[in-house]
Design an enzyme around this catalytic site. Structure first.
Site, PDB file in Angstrom:
ATOM      1  N   ARG A  71       0.825  -1.210   0.000  1.00 59.24           N
ATOM      2  CA  ARG A  71       0.000   0.000   0.000  1.00 59.24           C
ATOM      3  C   ARG A  71       0.859   1.259   0.000  1.00 59.24           C
ATOM      4  O   ARG A  71       0.401   2.359  -0.277  1.00 59.24           O
ATOM      5  CB  ARG A  71      -0.990  -0.015   1.185  1.00 59.24           C
ATOM      6  CG  ARG A  71      -1.992   1.099   1.155  1.00 59.24           C
ATOM      7  CD  ARG A  71      -3.310   0.817   1.886  1.00 59.24           C
ATOM      8  NE  ARG A  71      -3.218  -0.029   3.044  1.00 59.24           N
ATOM      9  CZ  ARG A  71      -2.674   0.327   4.224  1.00 59.24           C
ATOM     10  NH1 ARG A  71      -2.175   1.533   4.387  1.00 59.24           N
ATOM     11  NH2 ARG A  71      -2.638  -0.535   5.215  1.00 59.24           N
ATOM     12  N   TYR A 125     -16.362  14.760 -17.042  1.00 54.44           N
ATOM     13  CA  TYR A 125     -16.808  13.370 -16.984  1.00 54.44           C
ATOM     14  C   TYR A 125     -17.926  13.269 -15.928  1.00 54.44           C
ATOM     15  O   TYR A 125     -17.823  13.883 -14.861  1.00 54.44           O
ATOM     16  CB  TYR A 125     -15.616  12.479 -16.631  1.00 54.44           C
ATOM     17  CG  TYR A 125     -16.007  11.080 -16.279  1.00 54.44           C
ATOM     18  CD1 TYR A 125     -16.619  10.252 -17.217  1.00 54.44           C
ATOM     19  CD2 TYR A 125     -15.793  10.575 -15.003  1.00 54.44           C
ATOM     20  CE1 TYR A 125     -16.996   8.965 -16.890  1.00 54.44           C
ATOM     21  CE2 TYR A 125     -16.154   9.284 -14.668  1.00 54.44           C
ATOM     22  CZ  TYR A 125     -16.767   8.492 -15.613  1.00 54.44           C
ATOM     23  OH  TYR A 125     -17.150   7.230 -15.287  1.00 54.44           O
ATOM     24  N   ASP A 190      -7.703  17.527 -16.619  1.00 55.03           N
ATOM     25  CA  ASP A 190      -7.921  16.110 -16.928  1.00 55.03           C
ATOM     26  C   ASP A 190      -7.522  15.918 -18.388  1.00 55.03           C
ATOM     27  O   ASP A 190      -8.172  16.444 -19.290  1.00 55.03           O
ATOM     28  CB  ASP A 190      -9.396  15.763 -16.680  1.00 55.03           C
ATOM     29  CG  ASP A 190      -9.683  14.275 -16.840  1.00 55.03           C
ATOM     30  OD1 ASP A 190      -9.051  13.644 -17.709  1.00 55.03           O
ATOM     31  OD2 ASP A 190     -10.544  13.749 -16.118  1.00 55.03           O
ATOM     32  N   LYS A 215      -8.439   4.373 -19.858  1.00 56.87           N
ATOM     33  CA  LYS A 215      -8.788   4.715 -21.225  1.00 56.87           C
ATOM     34  C   LYS A 215      -7.569   4.514 -22.152  1.00 56.87           C
ATOM     35  O   LYS A 215      -7.175   3.400 -22.377  1.00 56.87           O
ATOM     36  CB  LYS A 215      -9.340   6.140 -21.270  1.00 56.87           C
ATOM     37  CG  LYS A 215     -10.361   6.443 -20.131  1.00 56.87           C
ATOM     38  CD  LYS A 215     -11.647   5.657 -20.240  1.00 56.87           C
ATOM     39  CE  LYS A 215     -12.557   5.781 -19.019  1.00 56.87           C
ATOM     40  NZ  LYS A 215     -12.893   7.132 -18.597  1.00 56.87           N
TER      41      LYS A 215
HETATM   42  C1  LIG Z   1     -13.403   7.728 -17.317  1.00 51.71           C
HETATM   43  C2  LIG Z   1     -12.984   9.082 -16.937  1.00 51.71           C
HETATM   44  C3  LIG Z   1     -12.678   9.406 -15.603  1.00 51.71           C
HETATM   45  C4  LIG Z   1     -12.828   8.405 -14.482  1.00 51.71           C
HETATM   46  O1  LIG Z   1     -11.903   7.371 -14.615  1.00 51.71           O
HETATM   47  P1  LIG Z   1     -12.140   5.866 -14.055  1.00 51.71           P
HETATM   48  O2  LIG Z   1     -10.860   5.208 -14.390  1.00 51.71           O
HETATM   49  O3  LIG Z   1     -13.339   5.324 -14.751  1.00 51.71           O
HETATM   50  O4  LIG Z   1     -12.371   5.999 -12.581  1.00 51.71           O
HETATM   51  C5  LIG Z   1     -12.231  10.676 -15.335  1.00 51.71           C
HETATM   52  N1  LIG Z   1     -12.099  11.603 -16.304  1.00 51.71           N
HETATM   53  C6  LIG Z   1     -12.409  11.335 -17.585  1.00 51.71           C
HETATM   54  C7  LIG Z   1     -12.258  12.402 -18.620  1.00 51.71           C
HETATM   55  C8  LIG Z   1     -12.860  10.072 -17.945  1.00 51.71           C
HETATM   56  O5  LIG Z   1     -13.178   9.827 -19.225  1.00 51.71           O
END
Ligand SMILES: *Cc1c(COP(=O)(O)O)cnc(C)c1O
Length: 396
Positions: A71, A125, A190, A215
């Site tokens: 952790r 998101y 982001d 992603k």
């Molecule tokens: C999917 C997504 C998130 C969240 O990510 P997870 O891995 O699903 O928790 C945050 N920001 C954007 C732009 C996303 O597409």
């Protein structure tokens, strides 16, 4: 992990994507990175262990000694962090179990300093929007347009949060102008949609760069993770929060994400070329009323249908109707029903997310095969075997 070879000649992103985080492998007599699944590590010197734990608790800095507990740190995960920091051009990066765990850690770092107010620009998101809007972590949000950021900042503002291109309608923001408006408040960009291949937000003044590694960084739809690229000072705070709240990235996920980074530049370029082509075809199509495709490019296309968007979702066959994005195969979804369902309908619509909007994540299939599927789906025509009823054989 801090990157240390600042004296070395800068190398191109495509080179770093393949080599970063792997610098020590040849010296270890290895080619592929090792996967370390240990949860704990032996140490016969508990006095020294105590001193190391004290040092981490005080500073959040990780030393070069052996790992203590999974952790706290993991060598395979650290390779992914080193590599992503290199690609984003930051000192450090700290990874988490998901993108949402990463955002949570950033908010907790700031809230722990009494800085509970967040200024944010829609759209975000859906779950990020919800996390802020519901105040689940005791934070308070002010939603603004970019021009309103400076005025919205208060003495207790701990963070400005933006996405560009934004999920789901690919709205693009001027990150440099926004960073300027933030003054001394950290700007979190982001960068999930653009990836460092298309955009490095720290070069525009963002202090924190967040990725849903689920992603494009993973890129194959089979690993969940999140990561924040930032300076070492912020990274230390993030590591302390991660250690105490436990949202760690699994080592196997770290292994897959490091592997994914190696092909990130070629995947992004190939998928972006197809996405740009599909965006142009959609823009010329009378069955489509609006197309959103970013100036900086990318593998995401958003478009509004003249007809019922649910019919398009029901009619695709090669393209997978599914939430998420950034995989080698093409996915399509209806944000108002799925990814942004959790956002209040009024807030969704006023931030430019129409009920007719479809969001498509373009993969690596042949462009003509993709267009054939999309073209048929836009007419709302199901595949011939569907119209006949697939289950007829089973019931007869
Ligand atoms: C999917 C997504 C998130 C969240 O990510 P997870 O891995 O699903 O928790 C945050 N920001 C954007 C732009 C996303 O597409």
């Amino acid at each position: 992990m801090a990157t240390d070879d600042l004296s070395a000649a800068p190398r191109a992103l495509a080179t770093e994507a393949v080599h970063a985080g792997r610098e020590d492998l040849a010296g270890l007599g290895l080619h592929a990175p090792p996967l370390d699944l240990s949860t704990t590590y032996p140490s016969y010197d508990s006095r020294e262990e105590a001193a190391r734990i004290d040092a981490f608790a005080a500073t959040g800095a990780l030393d070069d000694g052996p790992p203590v507990y999974a952790r706290l740190s993991n060598p395979t995960v650290a390779r992914f962090e080193t590599a992503l920091a290199k690609l984003e051009g930051t000192e450090s990066a700290v990874s988490f179990a998901s993108g949402m765990a990463a955002l949570t850690a950033v908010l907790l770092v700031r809230a722990s300093l009494g800085l509970r107010h967040v200024v944010a620009v829609r759209p975000l998101y859906g779950c990020s929007d919800h996390l802020l809007n519901a105040g689940l972590l005791g934070t308070e949000v002010t939603w603004v347009d970019p021009a309103g950021i400076a005025d919205a900042i208060r003495p207790d503002t701990g963070l400005v949060l933006v996405e560009s291109p934004a999920n789901p309608n690919l709205r693009e923001l001027d990150l440099r102008a926004i960073a300027h408006s933030c003054g001394s408040v950290p700007l979190l960009a982001d960068n999930t949609f653009a990836t460092p291949v298309l955009q490095r937000p720290v070069e525009s003044g963002a202090r924190l760069v967040l990725h849903s590694a689920t992603k494009y960084l993973g890129g194959h739809g089979d690993v969940m993770g999140g990561i924040v690229a930032c300076d070492e000072e912020f990274a230390r705070k993030l590591r302390q929060v991660r250690f105490t709240t436990g949202g760690v990235l699994h080592p196997f996920a770290g292994y897959l994400l490091l592997r994914g980074l190696a092909t990130l530049p070629v995947r992004m370029r190939a998928a972006s070329a197809s996405a740009a082509d599909l965006a142009a075809r959609l823009a010329a199509d009378p069955r489509v009323s609006a197309v959103h495709y970013p100036r900086i490019g990318g593998a995401m296309v958003a478009f509004e249908t003249v007809g019922d968007p649910h019919e398009v979702i029901a009619s695709v066959r090669l393209i997978t109707p599914a939430v998420s994005l950034g995989s080698v195969d093409t996915l399509i979804q209806h944000p108002a029903s799925i990814s942004h369902r959790i956002v209040d309908a009024g807030d969704r619509r006023s931030s430019g997310v129409s009920d007719r909007l479809l969001r498509m994540s373009v993969g690596l299939e042949d462009i003509e095969d993709l267009w054939a599927d999309l073209d048929r789906a836009l007419s709302g025509s199901r595949a011939p075997e569907e119209r006949a009823g697939r289950r007829t054989d089973a019931v007869s």
